[in-house]
Design a protein around this motif. Structure first.
Motif, PDB file in Angstrom:
ATOM      1  N   GLY A   1     -26.219  21.880-118.693  1.00  0.00           N
ATOM      2  CA  GLY A   1     -26.161  23.244-118.052  1.00  0.00           C
ATOM      3  C   GLY A   1     -26.526  23.066-116.617  1.00  0.00           C
ATOM      4  O   GLY A   1     -27.269  22.233-116.283  1.00  0.00           O
ATOM      5  N   ALA A   2     -26.128  24.010-115.778  1.00  0.00           N
ATOM      6  CA  ALA A   2     -26.623  24.122-114.519  1.00  0.00           C
ATOM      7  C   ALA A   2     -26.351  25.513-113.844  1.00  0.00           C
ATOM      8  O   ALA A   2     -25.792  26.263-114.384  1.00  0.00           O
ATOM      9  N   VAL A   3     -27.376  25.662-112.787  1.00  0.00           N
ATOM     10  CA  VAL A   3     -27.013  26.910-111.880  1.00  0.00           C
ATOM     11  C   VAL A   3     -27.124  26.553-110.540  1.00  0.00           C
ATOM     12  O   VAL A   3     -27.750  25.690-109.869  1.00  0.00           O
ATOM     13  N   GLY A   4     -26.171  27.117-109.610  1.00  0.00           N
ATOM     14  CA  GLY A   4     -25.984  26.936-108.567  1.00  0.00           C
ATOM     15  C   GLY A   4     -25.952  28.231-107.719  1.00  0.00           C
ATOM     16  O   GLY A   4     -25.358  29.305-108.137  1.00  0.00           O
ATOM     17  N   LYS A   5     -26.687  28.180-106.568  1.00  0.00           N
ATOM     18  CA  LYS A   5     -26.830  29.425-105.577  1.00  0.00           C
ATOM     19  C   LYS A   5     -25.802  29.275-104.424  1.00  0.00           C
ATOM     20  O   LYS A   5     -25.887  28.198-103.930  1.00  0.00           O
ATOM     21  N   THR A   6     -24.958  30.221-104.461  1.00  0.00           N
ATOM     22  CA  THR A   6     -24.051  30.058-103.104  1.00  0.00           C
ATOM     23  C   THR A   6     -24.689  30.130-102.151  1.00  0.00           C
ATOM     24  O   THR A   6     -26.006  30.557-101.818  1.00  0.00           O
ATOM     25  N   ALA A   7     -23.947  30.026-100.885  1.00  0.00           N
ATOM     26  CA  ALA A   7     -24.578  29.909 -99.440  1.00  0.00           C
ATOM     27  C   ALA A   7     -25.057  31.402 -99.227  1.00  0.00           C
ATOM     28  O   ALA A   7     -24.355  32.379 -99.615  1.00  0.00           O
ATOM     29  N   THR A   8     -26.085  31.512 -98.151  1.00  0.00           N
ATOM     30  CA  THR A   8     -26.562  33.016 -97.929  1.00  0.00           C
ATOM     31  C   THR A   8     -25.228  33.894 -97.232  1.00  0.00           C
ATOM     32  O   THR A   8     -25.480  34.933 -97.178  1.00  0.00           O
ATOM     33  N   SER A   9     -24.316  33.138 -96.549  1.00  0.00           N
ATOM     34  CA  SER A   9     -23.220  33.771 -96.252  1.00  0.00           C
ATOM     35  C   SER A   9     -22.066  34.532 -97.032  1.00  0.00           C
ATOM     36  O   SER A   9     -21.585  35.268 -96.978  1.00  0.00           O
ATOM     37  N   CYS A  10     -22.437  34.100 -98.414  1.00  0.00           N
ATOM     38  CA  CYS A  10     -21.520  34.532 -99.435  1.00  0.00           C
ATOM     39  C   CYS A  10     -22.183  35.963 -99.846  1.00  0.00           C
ATOM     40  O   CYS A  10     -23.142  36.005-100.616  1.00  0.00           O
ATOM     41  N   LYS A  11     -21.465  37.132 -99.484  1.00  0.00           N
ATOM     42  CA  LYS A  11     -22.047  38.422 -99.682  1.00  0.00           C
ATOM     43  C   LYS A  11     -20.911  39.260-100.328  1.00  0.00           C
ATOM     44  O   LYS A  11     -19.799  38.937-100.146  1.00  0.00           O
ATOM     45  N   SER A  12     -21.020  40.470-100.754  1.00  0.00           N
ATOM     46  CA  SER A  12     -20.256  41.427-101.164  1.00  0.00           C
ATOM     47  C   SER A  12     -20.693  42.796-101.068  1.00  0.00           C
ATOM     48  O   SER A  12     -21.892  43.044-101.295  1.00  0.00           O
ATOM     49  N   SER A  13     -19.719  43.851-100.444  1.00  0.00           N
ATOM     50  CA  SER A  13     -20.210  45.010-100.359  1.00  0.00           C
ATOM     51  C   SER A  13     -20.522  45.778-101.531  1.00  0.00           C
ATOM     52  O   SER A  13     -21.056  46.698-101.556  1.00  0.00           O
ATOM     53  N   GLU A  14     -19.863  45.201-102.868  1.00  0.00           N
ATOM     54  CA  GLU A  14     -20.280  45.939-104.059  1.00  0.00           C
ATOM     55  C   GLU A  14     -21.631  45.600-104.501  1.00  0.00           C
ATOM     56  O   GLU A  14     -22.105  46.101-105.405  1.00  0.00           O
ATOM     57  N   HIS A  15     -22.081  44.432-104.106  1.00  0.00           N
ATOM     58  CA  HIS A  15     -23.233  43.971-104.762  1.00  0.00           C
ATOM     59  C   HIS A  15     -24.394  43.594-103.641  1.00  0.00           C
ATOM     60  O   HIS A  15     -24.840  42.482-103.263  1.00  0.00           O
ATOM     61  N   SER A  16     -24.563  44.667-102.574  1.00  0.00           N
ATOM     62  CA  SER A  16     -25.465  44.466-101.261  1.00  0.00           C
ATOM     63  C   SER A  16     -27.024  44.324-102.125  1.00  0.00           C
ATOM     64  O   SER A  16     -27.396  44.626-103.070  1.00  0.00           O
ATOM     65  N   GLY A  17     -27.600  43.185-101.260  1.00  0.00           N
ATOM     66  CA  GLY A  17     -28.899  42.575-101.480  1.00  0.00           C
ATOM     67  C   GLY A  17     -28.982  41.876-102.684  1.00  0.00           C
ATOM     68  O   GLY A  17     -30.067  41.731-103.388  1.00  0.00           O
ATOM     69  N   GLN A  18     -27.871  41.079-102.943  1.00  0.00           N
ATOM     70  CA  GLN A  18     -27.793  40.265-104.173  1.00  0.00           C
ATOM     71  C   GLN A  18     -27.061  38.995-103.575  1.00  0.00           C
ATOM     72  O   GLN A  18     -26.308  38.788-102.648  1.00  0.00           O
ATOM     73  N   ASP A  19     -27.335  37.921-104.396  1.00  0.00           N
ATOM     74  CA  ASP A  19     -26.627  36.557-104.013  1.00  0.00           C
ATOM     75  C   ASP A  19     -25.812  36.206-105.303  1.00  0.00           C
ATOM     76  O   ASP A  19     -26.226  36.617-106.389  1.00  0.00           O
ATOM     77  N   LEU A  20     -24.653  35.631-104.865  1.00  0.00           N
ATOM     78  CA  LEU A  20     -24.020  35.135-106.080  1.00  0.00           C
ATOM     79  C   LEU A  20     -24.454  33.664-106.710  1.00  0.00           C
ATOM     80  O   LEU A  20     -24.793  32.852-105.723  1.00  0.00           O
ATOM     81  N   TYR A  21     -24.585  33.653-108.131  1.00  0.00           N
ATOM     82  CA  TYR A  21     -24.904  32.209-108.555  1.00  0.00           C
ATOM     83  C   TYR A  21     -23.694  31.870-109.513  1.00  0.00           C
ATOM     84  O   TYR A  21     -23.191  32.726-110.080  1.00  0.00           O
ATOM     85  N   ALA A  22     -23.659  30.490-109.554  1.00  0.00           N
ATOM     86  CA  ALA A  22     -22.575  29.973-110.650  1.00  0.00           C
ATOM     87  C   ALA A  22     -23.460  29.454-111.741  1.00  0.00           C
ATOM     88  O   ALA A  22     -24.458  28.724-111.487  1.00  0.00           O
ATOM     89  N   VAL A  23     -22.855  29.524-112.900  1.00  0.00           N
ATOM     90  CA  VAL A  23     -23.914  29.031-114.040  1.00  0.00           C
ATOM     91  C   VAL A  23     -22.629  28.288-114.892  1.00  0.00           C
ATOM     92  O   VAL A  23     -21.640  28.848-115.043  1.00  0.00           O
ATOM     93  N   ILE A  24     -23.151  27.113-115.317  1.00  0.00           N
ATOM     94  CA  ILE A  24     -22.213  26.308-116.344  1.00  0.00           C
ATOM     95  C   ILE A  24     -23.168  25.953-117.708  1.00  0.00           C
ATOM     96  O   ILE A  24     -24.251  25.663-117.313  1.00  0.00           O
ATOM     97  N   GLN A  25     -22.524  26.288-118.761  1.00  0.00           N
ATOM     98  CA  GLN A  25     -23.293  26.065-119.905  1.00  0.00           C
ATOM     99  C   GLN A  25     -22.395  25.010-120.964  1.00  0.00           C
ATOM    100  O   GLN A  25     -21.002  25.609-120.981  1.00  0.00           O
ATOM    101  N   VAL A  26     -22.723  24.038-121.690  1.00  0.00           N
ATOM    102  CA  VAL A  26     -21.837  23.225-122.299  1.00  0.00           C
ATOM    103  C   VAL A  26     -22.355  23.530-123.872  1.00  0.00           C
ATOM    104  O   VAL A  26     -23.366  23.274-124.124  1.00  0.00           O
ATOM    105  N   PHE A  27     -21.407  23.763-124.694  1.00  0.00           N
ATOM    106  CA  PHE A  27     -21.539  24.032-126.006  1.00  0.00           C
ATOM    107  C   PHE A  27     -20.973  22.929-126.914  1.00  0.00           C
ATOM    108  O   PHE A  27     -21.120  22.914-128.117  1.00  0.00           O
TER     109      PHE A  27
END
Length: 143
Positions: free
Chosen positions: A89-115
């Motif tokens: 498993g892993a988590v990655g935080k996107t660059a601080t420049s990655c923003k969304s008007s729908e999610h103000s005040g938040q950062d986008l994270y990538a998550v991968i899980q292997v089952f």
């Protein structure tokens, strides 16, 4: 093997280390809540790999995000604190420049899980989460 999983393009070979042998592969997208998009890679009817895009409050650490998901046991955090990865498993935080008007005040994270049973490779996972996080930054999710 598709080169784009739920709209995110990346090298399918990066997933090879985590997939079982099988006859059929399918991709199943879902949205468990407003800020999360999930993409399951299903082999012969069983979920093998799950990729999740999720928005969390600014300033959260990858360790905090990882604690909310299974398969992160004994995860290592990279020197820049942008990635946490284990063999399954892993988590990655996107660059601080990655923003969304729908999610103000938040950062986008990538998550991968292997089952997939008996598939664990921390080196391959580090490459996969790095590539997936970069692909998210280059996608329509940011902006």
């Amino acid at each position: 093997m598709p080169s784009a999983l739920c709209g995110i393009s990346m090298d399918p070979e990066l997933l090879d280390a985590f997939l079982p042998g099988g006859d059929s592969i399918s991709v199943k997208p879902s949205s468990p809540n407003g800020g999360t998009k999930r993409c399951d890679l299903v082999v012969d009817g069983d979920v093998s790999v799950r990729q999740t895009r999720t928005w969390w409050s600014n300033g959260e650490s990858v360790s905090t995000v990882a604690a909310a998901y299974d398969k992160m046991d004994d995860g290592q955090v990279t020197d820049d604190n942008r990635y946490l990865y284990s063999g399954t498993g892993a988590v990655g935080k996107t660059a601080t420049s990655c923003k969304s008007s729908e999610h103000s005040g938040q950062d986008l994270y990538a998550v991968i899980q292997v089952f997939t049973p008996d598939r664990s490779d921390s080196g391959a996972m580090k490459k996969l989460i790095t590539a997936y996080t970069k692909a998210l930054e280059d996608s329509g999710e940011c902006g």
